[in-house]
Design a protein around this motif. Structure first.
Motif, short mmCIF file in Angstrom:
data_model
loop_
_atom_site.label_atom_id
_atom_site.label_comp_id
_atom_site.label_asym_id
_atom_site.label_seq_id
_atom_site.Cartn_x
_atom_site.Cartn_y
_atom_site.Cartn_z
N ASP A 1 0.81 -1.21 0.00
CA ASP A 1 0.00 0.00 0.00
C ASP A 1 0.85 1.27 0.00
N VAL A 2 2.16 1.13 -0.09
CA VAL A 2 3.01 2.33 -0.08
C VAL A 2 3.12 2.90 -1.49
N ASP A 3 2.86 4.19 -1.60
CA ASP A 3 3.00 4.87 -2.89
C ASP A 3 4.42 5.42 -2.99
N PRO A 4 5.20 4.94 -3.96
CA PRO A 4 6.58 5.42 -4.07
C PRO A 4 6.65 6.94 -4.22
N VAL A 5 5.65 7.52 -4.87
CA VAL A 5 5.66 8.97 -5.04
C VAL A 5 5.60 9.66 -3.67
N ALA A 6 4.72 9.16 -2.80
CA ALA A 6 4.62 9.76 -1.47
C ALA A 6 5.90 9.52 -0.67
N LEU A 7 6.46 8.33 -0.84
CA LEU A 7 7.72 8.01 -0.14
C LEU A 7 8.82 9.00 -0.54
N ARG A 8 8.91 9.25 -1.85
CA ARG A 8 10.01 10.10 -2.33
C ARG A 8 9.82 11.55 -1.92
N ARG A 9 8.62 11.90 -1.53
CA ARG A 9 8.43 13.26 -1.02
C ARG A 9 8.99 13.40 0.40
N ARG A 10 9.16 12.26 1.08
CA ARG A 10 9.76 12.31 2.41
C ARG A 10 11.25 12.00 2.36
N VAL A 11 11.67 11.38 1.27
CA VAL A 11 13.07 10.98 1.15
C VAL A 11 13.63 11.63 -0.10
N GLY A 12 14.31 12.74 0.08
CA GLY A 12 14.85 13.47 -1.08
C GLY A 12 16.12 12.83 -1.59
N MET A 13 16.52 13.23 -2.81
CA MET A 13 17.70 12.59 -3.39
C MET A 13 18.53 13.60 -4.16
N VAL A 14 19.84 13.45 -4.01
CA VAL A 14 20.78 14.25 -4.79
C VAL A 14 21.65 13.28 -5.58
N PHE A 15 21.81 13.56 -6.86
CA PHE A 15 22.44 12.58 -7.74
C PHE A 15 23.92 12.88 -7.97
N GLN A 16 24.56 11.91 -8.61
CA GLN A 16 25.99 12.00 -8.85
C GLN A 16 26.33 13.20 -9.74
N THR A 17 25.63 13.30 -10.87
CA THR A 17 25.86 14.42 -11.76
C THR A 17 24.79 15.46 -11.47
N PRO A 18 25.20 16.72 -11.30
CA PRO A 18 24.18 17.75 -11.05
C PRO A 18 23.14 17.73 -12.16
N ASN A 19 21.88 17.68 -11.77
CA ASN A 19 20.84 17.60 -12.80
C ASN A 19 19.72 18.62 -12.57
N PRO A 20 20.09 19.92 -12.57
CA PRO A 20 19.01 20.91 -12.43
C PRO A 20 18.08 20.84 -13.64
N PHE A 21 16.83 21.20 -13.41
CA PHE A 21 15.90 21.27 -14.53
C PHE A 21 16.24 22.47 -15.40
N PRO A 22 15.94 22.40 -16.69
CA PRO A 22 16.16 23.58 -17.54
C PRO A 22 15.12 24.64 -17.26
N LYS A 23 15.08 25.07 -16.03
CA LYS A 23 14.14 26.09 -15.58
C LYS A 23 14.95 27.12 -14.80
N SER A 24 14.26 28.16 -14.35
CA SER A 24 14.98 29.18 -13.59
C SER A 24 15.43 28.60 -12.24
N ILE A 25 16.38 29.28 -11.64
CA ILE A 25 16.87 28.85 -10.33
C ILE A 25 15.70 28.78 -9.35
N TYR A 26 14.86 29.81 -9.39
CA TYR A 26 13.71 29.84 -8.49
C TYR A 26 12.80 28.63 -8.71
N ASP A 27 12.47 28.38 -9.98
CA ASP A 27 11.56 27.28 -10.27
C ASP A 27 12.17 25.92 -9.92
N ASN A 28 13.49 25.82 -10.04
CA ASN A 28 14.13 24.58 -9.63
C ASN A 28 13.88 24.31 -8.16
N VAL A 29 14.12 25.34 -7.34
CA VAL A 29 13.99 25.14 -5.90
C VAL A 29 12.52 24.96 -5.51
N ALA A 30 11.65 25.67 -6.21
CA ALA A 30 10.22 25.61 -5.85
C ALA A 30 9.54 24.37 -6.42
#
Lengths: 291, 319
Positions: A118-147
């Protein structure tokens, strides 16, 4: 294996450190562990019990059992292919996206087994954040990335303030405060990785997983990221995979050593692992005789 | 090896060896062929169109009836037998086909691309992709019959009294025709979005929808936009389907007014087919109007390509 960690792990840890600003190295902490009489029991945030992972018929992890303490940095080290990243990705179920991967065993986030049906991986990942090996910012503004995390979770609140705080906590605010609407891709590699960290902490997760977060960065950027990780542990539980043993020694409170074949060979206080490991194999690995 | 041998070996010229020259010339000629063809077409269009207009016909040594350029570009009646050559009804029909097919094809094409790139299992892909290719390979005249025989009767159940030939079913069928183009080019663009961005999204707790629409589509925007332009250029130039389905009445319609789509109309390409297949005799003014339309169509497409280049450039800079 004699040296698997005691699953009942409830370390007596020193109380003094998480608020100390210049807690830069894990060594300091560990020293206080041995010297201080004042102890406290840290809550376990993530607890693995006999976790095994297969990729098709290849077993990538063997019966991993370990408890990750709250608001500390737990490092996973080991040679390439030892399964440390695989284990990290079990915690937020990123392995679900690999069709060939199969996970067995129990993995608890506090009291809930995240592999329950019954665990939704999407909900899980909202509690468990992740930072990856290669920086992977979205092609969006700095603000939108953080928000981004706030937006997809439809969180209410003062986005401007949260973005600012997250960027400050990621030690990036001073460098980008006047260019928040610029693309995140225009930043340098180290800045991009700090942006990714800001993005990960903005929705306020409980746990932050980091998969070799500094391995694509130059030494100066690496050192900034390391300082940052130490500071993050004041508020978050950080689990970091690294192939850099010095890095693990510098920044982590606990270290898990995985060796080839997907075994967890030893898991203990970082200082113990680096200065007096139980296992000969770990000592050989740490001292560079192997791996 | 003696010094002389070495020198000889190293200074041997392969650049101008006979077979090198031969192959180079052959490839050059192939490349030049397309340029020559393009230039020939432009020259033909221009000279023949020049014979059509009153202002330029004497320069070309043409006698007999001609048409005024002002009447051609501003006239609202296209009646060949009356020698009324107003191109606006034809342009309006072509624009209507473009707008109507865009309404059908752009959303469906992008949605198909999102499904193929983000959602479809390899098995679903292996069925859908060939199906799209088949759709792209159907002869366009068949699409025209499809419109008349299936789409129009189907539409009649919703809109009683709809004529056999109407712009609605012509637009829909051209839209269906260009979906594969939008879908496959957009899908290529989405598949080229680095997986690390998806991972970043999922790692943040994004749903599949969040990742597809919020991350992948914006990152692939310049490619998606290119697919729109290519597909719409195809819609503008589409001939057989609209010739069959749109009718042959040169009504002046408003491409932005849905009600106007219920009428038949005569897109530029269909007008040209009608002229060629009708009983206009070579050398007459009606015959030469063909080239005037052709030149106009050529310019519309050219302008569209230029605009698309400019816009695509802007998108690329932004992303």
């Amino acid at each position: 294996m004699t040296d698997n960690t005691n699953p009942e792990f409830a370390v007596d840890e020193s109380t003094d450190d998480p608020t100390t600003d210049d807690m830069v190295t894990g060594t300091d902490v560990s020293e206080s562990v041995t010297s201080s009489g004042a102890t406290m029991q840290r809550d376990t945030v993530v607890s693995a019990e006999n976790v095994s992972v297969w990729y098709n018929d290849d077993r990538a992890l063997r019966d991993i059992t370990l408890d990750i303490p709250e608001k500390q940095v737990t490092a996973m080290i080991g040679p390439s292919g030892c399964g440390k990243s695989t284990f990290l990705r079990c915690i937020n179920r990123m392995n679900d996206m690999i069709d060939a991967a199969r996970v067995e065993g129990d993995l608890y986030l506090r009291t809930k087994n995240v592999y329950d049906d019954d665990v939704d991986p999407v909900a899980l990942r909202r509690r468990v954040g992740m930072v990856f090996q290669t920086p992977n910012p979205f092609p969006k503004s700095i603000y939108d990335n953080v928000a981004y995390g706030l937006k997809i979770q439809n969180k209410n609140g003062d986005y401007d303030r949260i973005v600012e705080e997250s960027l400050k906590r990621a030690a990036l605010w001073d460098e980008v405060s006047d260019q928040l609407d610029q693309s995140g891709l225009e930043l340098s590699g180290g800045q991009q990785q700090r942006l990714c960290i800001a993005r990960a902490i903005a929705p306020d997760p409980e746990v932050i997983l980091m998969d070799e977060p500094a391995s694509a960065l130059d030494p100066v950027a690496t050192s900034q990221i390391e300082d940052l990780i130490t500071e993050l542990a004041e508020e978050y539980t950080v689990v970091i995979v690294t192939h850099n043993m010095q890095q693990a020694a510098r920044i982590s409170n606990k270290t898990a050593v995985f060796l080839t074949g997907g075994e967890l060979v030893e898991f203990d206080d970082t200082e113990k692992i680096f200065e007096n490991p139980e296992s000969q194999r770990v000592e050989d690995y740490i001292t560079g005789k192997f791996g | 090896m003696s010094t002389d041998d070495l020198t000889e070996d190293l200074t041997r010229r392969t650049e101008n060896a006979p077979q090198e020259l031969l192959t180079r010339s052959f490839f050059f000629l192939c490349a030049v062929l397309s340029i020559v063809t393009t230039i020939s077409i432009i020259v033909l269009l221009t000279t023949e169109a020049a014979k059509f207009f009153s202002a330029t016909a004497p320069l070309m040594g043409v006698e007999g009836p001609t048409a005024s350029a002002v009447d051609f570009f501003t006239g609202t009646e296209w009646i060949i037998n009356n020698e009324q050559f107003g191109v606006l009804p034809l342009v309006s029909a072509t624009l209507a086909i473009t707008v109507g097919s865009a309404v059908v094809a752009l959303p469906l094409g992008v949605a198909t691309a999102i499904y193929l790139s983000e959602y479809a299992s390899p098995r679903a892909q292996s069925v859908l992709k060939p199906a799209l290719e088949v759709l792209a390979g159907v002869p366009t005249v068949v699409y025209g019959f499809f419109a008349v025989v299936y789409i129009t009767p189907a539409l009649r159940t919703l809109i009683p009294g709809l004529g056999t030939f109407n712009m609605l079913s012509a637009s829909i069928v051209v839209g269906i025709m260009i979906i594969p183009m939008v879908a496959s080019i957009s899908e290529d663009a989405m598949s080229a979005v680095p997986d690390s961005l998806r991972q970043a999204g999922y790692g943040m707790g994004a749903t599949k929808f969040d990742v597809s629409v919020g991350i992948v589509v914006p990152a692939a925007l310049s490619g998606i936009f290119s697919s729109f332009i290519l597909a719409l250029s195809r819609a503008i130039g589409e001939t057989m389907a609209v010739t069959v389905a749109a009718g042959s009445q040169a009504n002046l319609i408003n491409p932005l007014n849905p009600v106007d789509y219920l009428e038949g109309a005569l897109p530029m390409t269909a007008a040209m087919v009608n002229l060629l297949t009708g009983d206009v005799t070579g050398g007459g003014v009606a015959y030469r109007s063909l080239f005037a339309i052709g030149l106009t169509l050529f310019f519309i497409t050219l302008v569209m390509n230029i605009i698309s280049d400019l816009v695509a450039q802007r998108y690329r800079e932004e992303s």
